[in-house]
Design an enzyme around this catalytic site. Structure first.
Site, PDB file in Angstrom:
ATOM      1  N   GLY A   1      -3.506  -1.481   7.100  1.00 21.85           N
ATOM      2  CA  GLY A   1      -3.943  -2.702   6.767  1.00 21.85           C
ATOM      3  C   GLY A   1      -5.077  -2.872   6.027  1.00 21.85           C
TER       4      GLY A   1
ATOM      5  N   LYS B   1      -1.508  10.005   6.437  1.00 29.19           N
ATOM      6  CA  LYS B   1      -1.654   8.747   7.265  1.00 29.19           C
ATOM      7  C   LYS B   1      -2.267   8.903   8.516  1.00 29.19           C
ATOM      8  CE  LYS B   1      -0.299   4.253   7.841  1.00 29.19           C
ATOM      9  NZ  LYS B   1      -0.538   3.302   6.978  1.00 29.19           N
TER      10      LYS B   1
ATOM     11  N   VAL C   1       4.028   1.951  -1.048  1.00 32.86           N
ATOM     12  CA  VAL C   1       4.496   1.959  -2.366  1.00 32.86           C
ATOM     13  C   VAL C   1       3.761   2.504  -3.185  1.00 32.86           C
ATOM     14  CG1 VAL C   1       5.822   0.962  -4.281  1.00 32.86           C
ATOM     15  CG2 VAL C   1       6.361   0.151  -2.115  1.00 32.86           C
TER      16      VAL C   1
ATOM     17  N   GLU D   1      -3.996   7.115   3.202  1.00 34.30           N
ATOM     18  CA  GLU D   1      -3.496   5.820   3.318  1.00 34.30           C
ATOM     19  C   GLU D   1      -3.819   4.998   4.524  1.00 34.30           C
ATOM     20  OE1 GLU D   1       0.398   2.609   3.481  1.00 34.30           O
ATOM     21  OE2 GLU D   1       0.704   4.734   3.099  1.00 34.30           O
ATOM     22  N   GLY D   2      -4.748   4.110   4.511  1.00 32.77           N
ATOM     23  CA  GLY D   2      -5.396   3.294   5.746  1.00 32.77           C
ATOM     24  C   GLY D   2      -4.147   2.412   6.342  1.00 32.77           C
TER      25      GLY D   2
ATOM     26  N   LYS E   1       0.697  -1.237  -0.119  1.00 37.20           N
ATOM     27  CA  LYS E   1       0.016   0.090   0.050  1.00 37.20           C
ATOM     28  C   LYS E   1       0.969   1.343   0.036  1.00 37.20           C
ATOM     29  CE  LYS E   1      -2.702  -0.273   3.553  1.00 37.20           C
ATOM     30  NZ  LYS E   1      -2.051  -1.542   4.073  1.00 37.20           N
TER      31      LYS E   1
END
Length: 205
Positions: free
Chosen positions: A100, A31, A16, A97-98, A14
């Site tokens: 997991g 994030k 990358v 970005e989450g 994720k």
């Protein structure tokens, strides 16, 4: 363009993929929850990997333990509440970005998908090939539909058998666009920029 990056599991690339999309869209990056690896967070990785001059918004939660956010927060006597998150205000594109996958617990009562539903952003689902990835992908697609979340992009990260790819693509909607990202042997600014510059977005159907 504001997007929420999630995946069908952990360690599937994720961050990358987030770096590549941050570079491609010339986006800002956020994030919301960093669980563990505070010495080298995902935000720090993006800073190292992305060539563009962009804004990196601070995490809402920075947790010491490298574990599920609900466990990491409990270790520090904290409770993560979805209502406490506010999307950063920016006129620039934004990559969120989450942590997991969709069903990662933020607390005993709330999951990552609850945060995604609150933020109401189009979703990017990162998929990597492994035994069981079809099951995990289709379950993720079903969960997104159930919550009324738009699957804007499906990222096929790495090499896929034709049969696996065909089944996965057969279950996404026509409006979902497909991005193929090659395996990255060495993650550097140069490699991320090269991939971003050559990125092709495929229309499904």
């Amino acid at each position: 363009m504001k997007l929420f990056i999630t995946g069908i599991g952990t360690e599937i690339g994720k961050t990358v993929c987030s770096a590549i999309l941050t570079q491609y869209f010339k986006a800002d990056y956020w994030k919301p929850v960093q669980s563990g690896d505070l010495h080298y967070t995902d935000s720090m990785k993006i800073k190292d990997w992305v060539e563009n001059e962009i804004t990196y918004y601070p995490e809402a939660y920075r947790l010491q333990l490298a574990a599920s956010p609900h466990q990491s927060a409990a270790e520090e006597g904290k409770l993560i509440r979805v209502d406490d998150f506010q999307l950063p205000e920016t006129s620039n594109p934004l990559i969120v970005e989450g942590a997991g996958g969709l069903m990662v617990p933020l607390s005993d009562q709330e999951l990552m998908i609850d945060l995604m539903e609150k933020l109401k952003l189009p979703v990017v689902l990162v998929v990597r090939n492994y035994l069981g990835c079809i099951n995990h992908t289709l379950l993720s697609i079903m969960a997104l539909k159930e919550r009324g979340l738009t699957l804007e992009y499906l990222i096929l990260n790495g090499v896929f058998p034709t049969d696996t790819e065909r089944v996965i693509i057969n279950y996404i909607e026509k409006r979902t666009k497909i991005i193929r990202i090659p395996d990255v042997d060495s993650i550097t600014k140069e490699s991320i920029t090269t991939i971003a510059n050559n990125l092709k977005i495929e229309y499904n159907g």
